[in-house]
Write an enzyme that holds these catalytic residues in place. Structure first.
Site, short mmCIF file in Angstrom:
data_model
loop_
_atom_site.label_atom_id
_atom_site.label_comp_id
_atom_site.label_asym_id
_atom_site.label_seq_id
_atom_site.Cartn_x
_atom_site.Cartn_y
_atom_site.Cartn_z
N GLY A 213 40.26 44.03 46.99
CA GLY A 213 40.57 42.80 47.70
C GLY A 213 40.19 41.58 46.89
O GLY A 213 40.96 41.08 46.08
N ARG A 214 38.98 41.09 47.12
CA ARG A 214 38.44 39.96 46.38
C ARG A 214 36.99 40.28 46.02
O ARG A 214 36.26 40.87 46.82
CB ARG A 214 38.50 38.67 47.21
CG ARG A 214 39.90 38.07 47.33
CD ARG A 214 40.38 37.53 45.99
NE ARG A 214 41.63 36.81 46.07
CZ ARG A 214 42.83 37.36 45.86
NH1 ARG A 214 42.91 38.65 45.61
NH2 ARG A 214 43.92 36.62 45.90
N ASP A 238 38.23 46.86 41.27
CA ASP A 238 39.29 46.18 40.53
C ASP A 238 39.03 44.68 40.50
O ASP A 238 39.61 43.98 39.68
CB ASP A 238 40.66 46.45 41.16
CG ASP A 238 41.80 45.86 40.34
OD1 ASP A 238 41.92 46.24 39.16
OD2 ASP A 238 42.53 45.00 40.87
N GLU A 243 33.99 36.97 38.24
CA GLU A 243 35.16 37.56 37.57
C GLU A 243 35.68 36.58 36.51
O GLU A 243 35.96 35.43 36.84
CB GLU A 243 36.25 37.84 38.60
CG GLU A 243 37.40 38.65 38.04
CD GLU A 243 38.39 39.08 39.12
OE1 GLU A 243 37.97 39.72 40.11
OE2 GLU A 243 39.58 38.75 38.98
N HIS A 262 41.14 43.65 37.35
CA HIS A 262 42.01 42.99 38.32
C HIS A 262 43.48 43.31 38.03
O HIS A 262 44.33 42.41 37.91
CB HIS A 262 41.79 41.47 38.32
CG HIS A 262 42.17 40.83 39.62
ND1 HIS A 262 41.55 39.73 40.12
CD2 HIS A 262 43.14 41.14 40.52
CE1 HIS A 262 42.10 39.36 41.27
NE2 HIS A 262 43.08 40.21 41.53
N ALA A 264 45.15 45.99 39.84
CA ALA A 264 45.74 46.81 40.90
C ALA A 264 47.20 46.42 41.11
O ALA A 264 48.03 47.24 41.50
CB ALA A 264 44.96 46.65 42.20
#
Length: 301
Positions: A213-214, A238, A243, A262, A264
Site C-alpha cells: 500500500g503505502r 514493496d 522511501e 515500489h 508492485a
C-alpha cells in the site's frame, strides 16, 4: 476534446489518447489535465478551462494538499492496476514464506530454507487490510492456495470470497487471529502507522506482514524492533518509510525481510494503462456524468 499532460509527457499515454481522437494541447487550452508529477510541481492555480484532473495512481496522498485547494474534481486510477498489484503481492508473500532470501549461492542453503519455509495451503489465515479492488482481486488469486481470508474495509460490509469481514475501526480484533497480513489500505490520518508496536505485540510470533500500500502504514522503527524481539516472523515490503529505504538500513540485511523497490505496479504498466482509463473518465465528464473514479479529498481516496 483537448487534454494537457504535465509535467512528464508520457508517450504511451499520449498515443492511446490521440488514437481515440483526443488532442494534446497546452494547459491554457485543454479541457482536462493528466497530472504525472509527484505533488511538488502541480500547476497551482489551474486555469479556469480545466474541468478535471486525472492522476495515474490509485493513491492520492502525494497530491492531497493540491487536491484540497482545487475547485475542480479529481480522478484517480482505482481499479486500473488490480491484476498487476495483486499478482505482485502473491510473489512477495510466497518469496517470504519460501525463504528465498536465505539462498546463499549454493545448495547448502537447503537446511536453512527448509527450517524457515511455510505454506499458504496449510490451514493458514490471511488478513487483507484495505479490501477494495486490489484486495478483491487478491482474494480470487489466493483462493487457489486455500487459506482462510479475513477482509478489512471501511464499512465492514461482507466482501465476496472472504470468510470474515471487519470494519477498519475494528482492525485490532484481527491482529491476534492471522498468520499473514497484507496491507493495501490508502494512506490517511487514520491509517498512518496503523501497524505499530502494539499491533505487532498482538500478532502471533509466526506472523508475516506484507505491505504493497503505502510505506507509512507501518511504523518502520516498530517493525525493526518487533523483528529483533521475535514478535513476528518476517515481512515483505514493496513500499517503505522512508522511501527509498537507506542503503544502511537494517531491514536490507535481515533475511526474514523481502524488499522490492515500489514495483508492485511498474511505471511502464502505469503509462500503458492510464490512457484507456482517462478516456472513460473524460467521456463521463463530457456527458455531464460523475467521474467514475472521483476522489473525495476529505476521505483521502
Amino acid at each position: 476534446m483537448k487534454y494537457a499532460i504535465e509535467p512528464k509527457p508520457w508517450e504511451e499515454t499520449i498515443a492511446v489518447l490521440d488514437a481515440a481522437g483526443f488532442e494534446r494541447a497546452a494547459l491554457s487550452d485543454a479541457s482536462f489535465l493528466i497530472y504525472t508529477g509527484d505533488g511538488t510541481d502541480f500547476p497551482d492555480p489551474l486555469p479556469e478551462n480545466i474541468g478535471f484532473v486525472q492522476i495515474p495512481s490509485a493513491g492520492v496522498d502525494h497530491v492531497l494538499d493540491a487536491m484540497k485547494g482545487s475547485s475542480v474534481p479529481w480522478s484517480n486510477a482505482a481499479g486500473v492496476y488490480d491484476n498487476t498489484v495483486a499478482e505482485s503481492t502473491i510473489a512477495l508473500l510466497l518469496a517470504q514464506l519460501h525463504a528465498h532470501r536465505r539462498v546463499n549461492g549454493t545448495f547448502d542453503s537447503y537446511s536453512d530454507m527448509e527450517a524457515h519455509t511455510s505454506y499458504l495451503y496449510d490451514d493458514k489465515t490471511v488478513a487483507i487490510i484495505g479490501a477494495g479492488g486490489i484486495g478483491k482481486r487478491l482474494i480470487t488469486m489466493l483462493s487457489g492456495f486455500g487459506p482462510r481470508i479475513i477482509a478489512v474495509n471501511r464499512s465492514g460490509n461482507p466482501v465476496e470470497g472472504a470468510d470474515e469481514t471487519y470494519p477498519i475501526a475494528e482492525v485490532d480484533k484481527v491482529w491476534p487471529n492471522v498468520d499473514y497480513v497484507v496491507l493495501i489500505a490508502p494512506l490517511t490520518p487514520d491509517t498512518h502507522h496503523m501497524v505499530d508496536a502494539e499491533a505487532f505485540k498482538q500478532m502471533p510470533d509466526h506472523a508475516v506482514v506484507v505491505n504493497v500500500g503505502r510505506g507509512p502504514l507501518i511504523n518502520t522503527e516498530d517493525l525493526v524492533a518487533a523483528l529483533e524481539a521475535g514478535e513476528i516472523a518476517g515481512a515483505a515490503l514493496d513500499v517503505t518509510d522512508p522511501e527509498p529505504l537507506p542503503e544502511e538500513h537494517p531491514l536490507w540485511q535481515d533475511q526474514r525481510v523481502v524488499i522490492t523497490p515500489h514495483i508492485a505496479n511498474t511505471q511502464r504498466s502505469v503509462r500503458e494503462k492510464i490512457g484507456a482509463h482517462t478516456i472513460k473518465v473524460a467521456t463521463a465528464f463530457a456527458a455531464g456524468k460523475q467521474l467514475p473514479t472521483l476522489v473525495d479529498p476529505h476521505a483521502g481516496y
